[in-house]
Structures are given as structure tokens and as C-alpha cells.
Scaffold this motif. Structure first.
Motif, short mmCIF file in Angstrom:
data_model
loop_
_atom_site.label_atom_id
_atom_site.label_comp_id
_atom_site.label_asym_id
_atom_site.label_seq_id
_atom_site.Cartn_x
_atom_site.Cartn_y
_atom_site.Cartn_z
N GLU A 20 0.85 -1.21 0.00
CA GLU A 20 0.00 0.00 0.00
C GLU A 20 0.87 1.24 0.00
O GLU A 20 1.86 1.32 0.73
N ASN B 195 0.06 5.43 -0.02
CA ASN B 195 -0.96 6.48 0.06
C ASN B 195 -2.36 5.91 0.12
O ASN B 195 -3.28 6.42 -0.51
N GLY B 196 -2.52 4.80 0.85
CA GLY B 196 -3.83 4.20 1.03
C GLY B 196 -4.34 3.39 -0.14
O GLY B 196 -5.47 2.93 -0.14
N GLU B 197 -3.50 3.20 -1.19
CA GLU B 197 -3.92 2.43 -2.37
C GLU B 197 -3.01 1.23 -2.55
O GLU B 197 -1.80 1.30 -2.30
N GLU B 198 -3.58 0.12 -3.02
CA GLU B 198 -2.79 -1.07 -3.32
C GLU B 198 -2.01 -0.86 -4.59
O GLU B 198 -2.55 -0.36 -5.58
#
Length: 91
Positions: A85, A87-90
Motif C-alpha cells: 500500500e 498512500n492508502g492504495e494497493e
């Protein structure tokens, strides 16, 4: 003046150039120089075939690679992608 025009459809062989040291593919046994023959039973003839098949799957699913080793032997490896992850994204 004569001009010569041509087009080329380049087909890159699906041969692995390198693997990430300590990564899941290396841990499974995949090595640089392995030629990818299939992924999850789908035949792979070009690098584009590999990219299309690999990107068609959800990243959390396993991939079963059938490869031809440098010595000509055929091996199967199961690789489950590592999800990170940022910045909060996969990714």
C-alpha cells in the motif's frame, strides 16, 4: 527519389530477464532466463500475451506459471503477488 517504407510487428519472447531478490517469484523458484509457457493454463507465446494475462487477474490471486528452464526442463511454480500500500492504495 525513391523511398522505402516498411512496418514491423515485433514479438518479444516471454523470457524472464530478472527476478526481485527476496521476492515471491524467486522464493517460488522462478529464475532469470525462464521462458514462460503458460499462466493458469493459458498459453503464452509473446511478452504481450504475458502482460495481458497477468493484468487480467486480480492482484490478490495466485498465478501458476509453467516455464521452460535453461536446461529444457518444464517446471510449474505457484506465485501469489505481494500487495503493498502506498498512500492508502494497493500497488
Amino acid at each position: 527519389m525513391d523511398s522505402i517504407f516498411f512496418s514491423c510487428i515485433c514479438k518479444i519472447e516471454p523470457v524472464i530477464n530478472s527476478v526481485v531478490e527476496g521476492g515471491r517469484a524467486e522464493a517460488a523458484g522462478v529464475e532469470a532466463g525462464d521462458k514462460i509457457l503458460s499462466i493458469n493454463g493459458v498459453k503464452i507465446k509473446t511478452w504481450d500475451d504475458f502482460v495481458l494475462e497477468a493484468s487480467a487477474k486480480k492482484l490478490k490471486e495466485e498465478y501458476i506459471f509453467e516455464v521452460e528452464k535453461a536446461d529444457g526442463s518444464i517446471q510449474k511454480y505457484t506465485v501469489i503477488p505481494e500487495i503493498k500500500e502506498e498512500n492508502g492504495e494497493e500497488v
